[in-house]
Design a protein around this motif. Sequence first.
Motif, mmCIF file in Angstrom:
data_model
loop_
_atom_site.group_PDB
_atom_site.id
_atom_site.type_symbol
_atom_site.label_atom_id
_atom_site.label_comp_id
_atom_site.label_asym_id
_atom_site.label_seq_id
_atom_site.Cartn_x
_atom_site.Cartn_y
_atom_site.Cartn_z
ATOM 1 N N LEU A 1 10.595 3.831 1.486
ATOM 2 C CA LEU A 1 10.224 2.667 2.301
ATOM 3 C C LEU A 1 11.354 2.258 3.247
ATOM 4 C CD1 LEU A 1 8.249 0.574 -0.327
ATOM 5 C CD2 LEU A 1 7.320 1.726 1.688
ATOM 6 N N LEU A 2 12.586 2.396 2.796
ATOM 7 C CA LEU A 2 13.731 2.107 3.679
ATOM 8 C C LEU A 2 13.745 3.093 4.844
ATOM 9 C CD1 LEU A 2 16.532 1.331 1.059
ATOM 10 C CD2 LEU A 2 15.489 -0.289 2.652
ATOM 11 N N SER A 3 13.428 4.343 4.580
ATOM 12 C CA SER A 3 13.410 5.351 5.650
ATOM 13 C C SER A 3 12.283 5.083 6.645
ATOM 14 C CB SER A 3 13.276 6.758 5.077
ATOM 15 O OG SER A 3 11.943 7.011 4.658
ATOM 16 N N SER B 1 2.589 6.683 -6.793
ATOM 17 C CA SER B 1 1.568 7.378 -7.581
ATOM 18 C C SER B 1 1.636 8.901 -7.404
ATOM 19 C CB SER B 1 0.177 6.872 -7.224
ATOM 20 O OG SER B 1 -0.154 7.246 -5.908
ATOM 21 N N LYS B 2 2.219 9.356 -6.283
ATOM 22 C CA LYS B 2 2.327 10.798 -6.023
ATOM 23 C C LYS B 2 3.512 11.430 -6.741
ATOM 24 C CE LYS B 2 0.243 10.486 -1.454
ATOM 25 N NZ LYS B 2 0.529 10.448 -0.031
ATOM 26 N N LYS C 1 0.829 -1.206 0.000
ATOM 27 C CA LYS C 1 0.000 0.000 0.000
ATOM 28 C C LYS C 1 0.867 1.261 0.000
ATOM 29 C CE LYS C 1 -2.186 1.814 3.507
ATOM 30 N NZ LYS C 1 -2.792 1.817 4.798
ATOM 31 N N LEU C 2 1.885 1.291 0.865
ATOM 32 C CA LEU C 2 2.770 2.453 0.928
ATOM 33 C C LEU C 2 3.507 2.662 -0.393
ATOM 34 C CD1 LEU C 2 4.318 2.073 4.508
ATOM 35 C CD2 LEU C 2 2.796 3.881 3.731
ATOM 36 N N TYR C 3 3.951 1.557 -0.991
ATOM 37 C CA TYR C 3 4.674 1.634 -2.261
ATOM 38 C C TYR C 3 3.767 2.251 -3.331
ATOM 39 C CZ TYR C 3 7.654 0.432 -6.199
ATOM 40 O OH TYR C 3 8.462 0.511 -7.301
#
Length: 146
Positions: free
Chosen positions: A123-125, A105-106, A98-100
């Motif tokens: 995502l790593l952060s 998309s932004k 979901k986060l990806y």
Amino acid sequence: MVNYCVYQDRCHQEVEQKMRDFLLVPEAKEEILLYLMQENYLSEERFTRSYIRGKFYMKSWGRNKIRNHLKFKGVPEKLINRCFDEIDDDDYHKTITKLYQNYESKITGLQGYQKKSKTIKYLLSKGFEYEEIVEVIKEMKEGESE
């Protein structure tokens, strides 16, 4: 100190810091800590489990970020590892996906590989493991090709 612990789960380090603010003698600090633990107001495991649930389900942090913050609070590595069963593997995977998708998309005005790279860094952060992120990307590509 009881009210401080009842308000929300605390780790030993937070309670000890609060007692330093009160300038108590060392013997009194030990007595208070012992009382809080005996009466179950202070439980390192309960704190750790609550912290893991909160940071994952509310803030969408990954295991690495949660682990680092708990270590900073003085929680033993063994306890942290034991408590990670609070995060369901399916939920973890769904959250990364979901986060990806949301983050990618932004992003506008970049090439595909640049978007992917920037999203992976994001995502790593957030504390997610590189291997998990790559697995999600691979699954998403397989889903697109079908």
